[in-house]
Design an enzyme around this catalytic site. Structure first.
Site, PDB file in Angstrom:
ATOM      1  N   ARG A 135       0.852  -1.179   0.000  1.00 37.46           N
ATOM      2  CA  ARG A 135       0.000   0.000   0.000  1.00 37.46           C
ATOM      3  C   ARG A 135       0.892   1.235   0.000  1.00 37.46           C
ATOM      4  NH1 ARG A 135      -2.464  -3.442   3.939  1.00 37.46           N
ATOM      5  NH2 ARG A 135      -4.577  -4.094   3.347  1.00 37.46           N
ATOM      6  N   LYS A 159      -2.278  -2.303   7.495  1.00 41.80           N
ATOM      7  CA  LYS A 159      -3.568  -1.728   7.846  1.00 41.80           C
ATOM      8  C   LYS A 159      -4.152  -2.424   9.072  1.00 41.80           C
ATOM      9  CE  LYS A 159      -7.749  -0.232   5.433  1.00 41.80           C
ATOM     10  NZ  LYS A 159      -8.480  -0.284   4.150  1.00 41.80           N
ATOM     11  N   HIS A 224      -1.861   2.754  -6.049  1.00 39.59           N
ATOM     12  CA  HIS A 224      -2.793   1.661  -5.776  1.00 39.59           C
ATOM     13  C   HIS A 224      -3.051   0.828  -7.029  1.00 39.59           C
ATOM     14  CE1 HIS A 224      -5.133  -0.078  -2.592  1.00 39.59           C
ATOM     15  NE2 HIS A 224      -6.182  -0.204  -3.375  1.00 39.59           N
ATOM     16  N   ARG A 227      -0.442  -1.703  -7.186  1.00 35.52           N
ATOM     17  CA  ARG A 227      -0.765  -2.788  -6.239  1.00 35.52           C
ATOM     18  C   ARG A 227      -1.784  -3.730  -6.878  1.00 35.52           C
ATOM     19  NH1 ARG A 227      -1.552  -4.378  -0.673  1.00 35.52           N
ATOM     20  NH2 ARG A 227      -3.740  -4.526  -0.086  1.00 35.52           N
ATOM     21  N   HIS A 250      -5.166  -8.571   3.334  1.00 36.32           N
ATOM     22  CA  HIS A 250      -6.616  -8.417   3.446  1.00 36.32           C
ATOM     23  C   HIS A 250      -7.135  -9.222   4.630  1.00 36.32           C
ATOM     24  CE1 HIS A 250      -6.981  -7.442  -1.128  1.00 36.32           C
ATOM     25  NE2 HIS A 250      -6.656  -6.385  -0.408  1.00 36.32           N
ATOM     26  N   TYR A 259     -10.102  -9.647  -7.385  1.00 34.05           N
ATOM     27  CA  TYR A 259      -9.093  -9.877  -8.422  1.00 34.05           C
ATOM     28  C   TYR A 259      -9.411 -11.069  -9.313  1.00 34.05           C
ATOM     29  CZ  TYR A 259      -6.546  -6.365  -5.906  1.00 34.05           C
ATOM     30  OH  TYR A 259      -6.199  -5.189  -5.308  1.00 34.05           O
TER      31      TYR A 259
END
Length: 285
Positions: A135, A159, A224, A227, A250, A259
């Site tokens: 990120r 995150k 992003h 990414r 995630h 994806y």
């Protein structure tokens, strides 16, 4: 609570603060005492906003009223009166392999021209964005010594404060080593800028400037998006979805499943080539 118990990231905390302060302003500072009628009125003031914005604001308020009820600060929870627009999960912007190749050709051209600290930094940034799927915030705030030449991975706190193992390719490690040699030995950050580290805004500008020089529409690219390219191209190459979830950091695999928008022909090829029964004789009828 959001910081200490939920482990929310700084950007998430800032977003919650903005949404709660905005709602409080609309309700003349009486957000904590708002009833269902007041929240319905508040929801009407969001009619001109995008569905995703309404969903985010409503989610922040539901969390807020849920907290008040759990702590005994209110006997009721009026948040059912807030709108529930839902969100349409859009497909991420994706760069093709050719676009990525053009970016790296431009990076190589600049390094051939001069192996300056700025060009070496650009190489390290792009290699890590596309090669490790970091990120933007994770990338710009990397500690100086986190990525080591002899170690093909890094343990990163991302995150929500969650730790994960991030792969670092040979190319990325070489690019980082070349760039890091230009830094002061006592540098705290891998990408220092002033008294702190490179900002996300400056990273965004750097990526778009590179895209323009490489002949790519800058509107199609951002940190992003690189990414996304990392994730999509790995999945196209046969990566396991669970492994991809771990690499991207995630919390929910449903986020990673976005994806799987790779074309159906490619998915059929993966099944035909990689399924364990591909070479097994067919069952007799």
């Amino acid at each position: 609570m959001m910081a200490a118990e939920a482990g929310a990231a700084a950007n998430t905390l800032a977003a919650y603060r903005r949404d709660l302060e905005g709602a409080s302003g609309h309700l003349a500072g009486r957000l904590g005492e708002a009833d269902a009628a007041a929240l319905r009125d508040l929801g009407k003031s969001w009619l001109s906003l995008a569905r995703s914005s309404v969903a985010r604001k409503a989610s922040a308020l539901r969390r807020f009223f849920g907290f008040l009820a759990e702590e005994g600060l209110r006997r009721d929870d009026p948040s059912d009166a807030l709108p529930r627009p839902g969100t349409a999960r859009t497909l991420p912007k994706v760069l093709g392999h050719g676009d990525v190749d053009r970016l790296f050709v431009e990076v190589a051209r600049r390094l051939d021209e001069a192996r300056s600290p700025a060009h070496l930094r650009l190489s390290a940034l792009i290699e890590l964005l596309y090669g490790s799927g970091l990120r933007a915030t994770e990338l710009v705030s990397l500690p100086r010594h986190l990525i080591r030449a002899e170690q093909p991975y890094a343990i990163l706190r991302g995150k929500g404060g969650r730790e994960r193992l991030v792969p670092v390719s040979d190319r990325a490690r070489a690019a980082v080593a070349a760039y890091a040699a230009t830094l002061p030995k006592d540098a705290a950050w891998l990408f220092p800028s002033g008294k702190k580290h490179l900002s996300r805004v400056r990273l965004f500008q750097i990526v778009r400037e590179l895209a323009m020089a490489a002949g790519i529409d800058p509107e199609r690219i951002s940190p992003h998006v690189l990414r996304h390219a990392f994730a999509t191209h790995l999945l196209e190459g046969g990566a396991d979805l669970r492994a991809l979830q771990t690499m991207l950091g995630h919390a929910d695999i449903a986020t990673t499943q976005i994806y799987t928008h790779v074309d159906s022909r490619r998915l059929v090829e993966l099944v035909n080539q990689r399924h364990p029964l591909v070479d097994a004789p067919p069952a007799k009828s």
